[in-house]
Design an enzyme around this catalytic site. Structure first.
Site, PDB file in Angstrom:
ATOM      1  N   ASP A  56      -0.252   5.101   0.999  1.00  0.00           N
ATOM      2  CA  ASP A  56      -0.553   6.087   2.049  1.00  0.00           C
ATOM      3  C   ASP A  56      -0.533   5.456   3.435  1.00  0.00           C
ATOM      4  O   ASP A  56      -1.237   4.486   3.693  1.00  0.00           O
ATOM      5  CB  ASP A  56      -1.933   6.713   1.800  1.00  0.00           C
ATOM      6  CG  ASP A  56      -1.927   7.665   0.614  1.00  0.00           C
ATOM      7  OD1 ASP A  56      -1.026   8.517   0.541  1.00  0.00           O
ATOM      8  OD2 ASP A  56      -2.821   7.551  -0.247  1.00  0.00           O
ATOM      9  N   ASP A  82      -1.646  -1.074   5.838  1.00  0.00           N
ATOM     10  CA  ASP A  82      -2.002  -0.464   7.118  1.00  0.00           C
ATOM     11  C   ASP A  82      -3.495  -0.576   7.403  1.00  0.00           C
ATOM     12  O   ASP A  82      -3.987   0.013   8.353  1.00  0.00           O
ATOM     13  CB  ASP A  82      -1.574   1.014   7.162  1.00  0.00           C
ATOM     14  CG  ASP A  82      -2.478   1.897   6.330  1.00  0.00           C
ATOM     15  OD1 ASP A  82      -2.877   2.972   6.807  1.00  0.00           O
ATOM     16  OD2 ASP A  82      -2.815   1.514   5.204  1.00  0.00           O
ATOM     17  N   LYS A 139      -9.103  -3.611  -3.074  1.00  0.00           N
ATOM     18  CA  LYS A 139      -7.737  -3.771  -3.585  1.00  0.00           C
ATOM     19  C   LYS A 139      -7.482  -5.244  -3.822  1.00  0.00           C
ATOM     20  O   LYS A 139      -6.834  -5.925  -3.037  1.00  0.00           O
ATOM     21  CB  LYS A 139      -6.745  -3.191  -2.591  1.00  0.00           C
ATOM     22  CG  LYS A 139      -6.890  -1.683  -2.470  1.00  0.00           C
ATOM     23  CD  LYS A 139      -6.152  -1.184  -1.277  1.00  0.00           C
ATOM     24  CE  LYS A 139      -4.866  -0.535  -1.669  1.00  0.00           C
ATOM     25  NZ  LYS A 139      -4.177   0.037  -0.524  1.00  0.00           N
ATOM     26  N   SER A 197      -2.600   1.315  -4.612  1.00  0.00           N
ATOM     27  CA  SER A 197      -3.058   2.418  -3.758  1.00  0.00           C
ATOM     28  C   SER A 197      -4.445   2.920  -4.110  1.00  0.00           C
ATOM     29  O   SER A 197      -4.772   3.105  -5.284  1.00  0.00           O
ATOM     30  CB  SER A 197      -2.070   3.579  -3.864  1.00  0.00           C
ATOM     31  OG  SER A 197      -2.590   4.722  -3.206  1.00  0.00           O
ATOM     32  N   ALA A 198      -5.222   3.187  -3.069  1.00  0.00           N
ATOM     33  CA  ALA A 198      -6.531   3.805  -3.247  1.00  0.00           C
ATOM     34  C   ALA A 198      -6.398   5.332  -3.271  1.00  0.00           C
ATOM     35  O   ALA A 198      -7.374   6.055  -3.298  1.00  0.00           O
ATOM     36  CB  ALA A 198      -7.468   3.375  -2.115  1.00  0.00           C
ATOM     37  N   GLU A 257     -15.027   3.947   7.516  1.00  0.00           N
ATOM     38  CA  GLU A 257     -13.941   3.139   6.940  1.00  0.00           C
ATOM     39  C   GLU A 257     -13.226   2.310   8.004  1.00  0.00           C
ATOM     40  O   GLU A 257     -12.891   1.147   7.783  1.00  0.00           O
ATOM     41  CB  GLU A 257     -12.930   4.052   6.232  1.00  0.00           C
ATOM     42  CG  GLU A 257     -11.766   3.290   5.620  1.00  0.00           C
ATOM     43  CD  GLU A 257     -10.641   4.204   5.137  1.00  0.00           C
ATOM     44  OE1 GLU A 257      -9.489   3.755   5.123  1.00  0.00           O
ATOM     45  OE2 GLU A 257     -10.910   5.358   4.766  1.00  0.00           O
ATOM     46  N   ASP A 275       0.870  -1.163   0.000  1.00  0.00           N
ATOM     47  CA  ASP A 275       0.000   0.000   0.000  1.00  0.00           C
ATOM     48  C   ASP A 275       0.918   1.228   0.000  1.00  0.00           C
ATOM     49  O   ASP A 275       2.119   1.101   0.259  1.00  0.00           O
ATOM     50  CB  ASP A 275      -0.855  -0.073   1.281  1.00  0.00           C
ATOM     51  CG  ASP A 275      -1.590   1.218   1.559  1.00  0.00           C
ATOM     52  OD1 ASP A 275      -2.310   1.693   0.673  1.00  0.00           O
ATOM     53  OD2 ASP A 275      -1.439   1.757   2.672  1.00  0.00           O
TER      54      ASP A 275
END
Length: 291
Positions: free
Chosen positions: A43, A230, A205, A156-157, A88, A41
């Protein structure tokens, strides 16, 4: 294992099944560098969560709070964050509940960004002026992988254009780095008109958004994986890899540590609590990649 990877002695490290972790790391080393790939990931995993008691920005935050966004736009983006972020990370909601709400959040945020008529040529400067920081030890991490021709897949989102710029400005955007993320589309005048699909949010993802990229098929011999994330959503990032032999999942637990610890320890092999470095990852890589 701590003899071979002394970084695992750090106070930030939690491991529920040390024996199993030892076996995985040993297998990764035995399988050798030719079989290894890293899936990560971006961020709050490769980038820092905080610095000196302040939160560091994600790739979305960098844009949301920059000078190219109107005050009204900033307020609306912040309102979205305050509404959707608790959803989230809510440990009591199911993925089925969260997914449509995440799509809603990302879609609204991207629509707001499009309304701001962002110019492509502003992105490098926006990143330069931001407080984005990669984790301590990032240079060794990127350098080790590059030197050993280990593919690094960043899933990555966030916003691909922004995160690529962060890596570029840190001088570690090497040829072995491949990014799948939400990319902007600009018109001939360099103005943002929309975001390219498919939309990637925290909880999709996986294979569904990788169809057609064929990335993992090209790497079918890379059956040893180190996965870095994370969030719970990051655990599916390796789902597209054919015939995984060994996978070591390392999770950064940055926020609400007490409340989320159990869930992270159930899901990740190694959990790093409030650790702003890549020390443990680098230590494991040094051991695996050692001649």
């Amino acid at each position: 294992l701590c003899l071979q990877v002394p970084e695992l002695e750090k106070a930030t490290v939690r491991i529920r099944q040390p024996e199993r972790v030892r076996e995985i790391i040993q297998s990764l080393r035995e399988q050798g560098v030719a079989k290894l790939q890293v899936i990560s990931d971006f961020d709050m995993t490769l980038s820092r969560f905080g610095c000196n008691g302040r939160r560091c920005p994600t790739s979305h935050n960098i844009l949301d709070t920059s000078r190219v966004i109107s005050e009204d736009g900033k307020k609306k983006l912040k309102d979205l964050l305050h509404y959707y972020y608790p959803i989230e990370i809510d440990p009591n909601r199911t993925l089925e509940e969260k997914c449509p709400l995440m799509v809603e959040w990302w879609t609204k945020a991207h629509e707001l960004l499009v309304q701001q008529k962002i110019h492509k040529s502003d992105i490098a400067q926006i990143v330069r002026e931001s407080e984005a920081m990669l984790r301590d030890g990032f240079k060794e991490f990127f350098d080790q992988l590059h030197k050993n021709n280990v593919p690094l897949f960043i899933f990555s989102a966030g916003i691909g254009d922004v995160l690529e710029e962060i890596i570029r400005q840190a001088n570690v955007f090497y040829s072995n780095v491949n990014v799948v993320s939400n990319y902007m589309d600009f018109n001939d005048d360099g103005i943002l008109t929309h975001f390219k699909g498919p939309l990637i949010h925290t909880y999709n993802k996986n294979n569904t958004v990788l169809q057609g990229t064929g990335y993992f098929q090209q790497l079918s011999t890379r059956t040893s994986i180190i996965l870095l994330g994370d969030s719970m959503g990051d655990l599916t990032m390796a789902d597209g890899v054919p015939s995984v032999e060994n996978i070591l999942k390392i999770g950064f637990l940055n926020d609400k540590v007490e409340e989320r610890r159990g869930k992270y320890l159930d899901s990740y092999d190694i959990v790093l609590e409030s650790d702003e470095t890549l020390d443990v990852v680098n230590g494991i890589l040094r051991f695996i990649l050692a001649e």
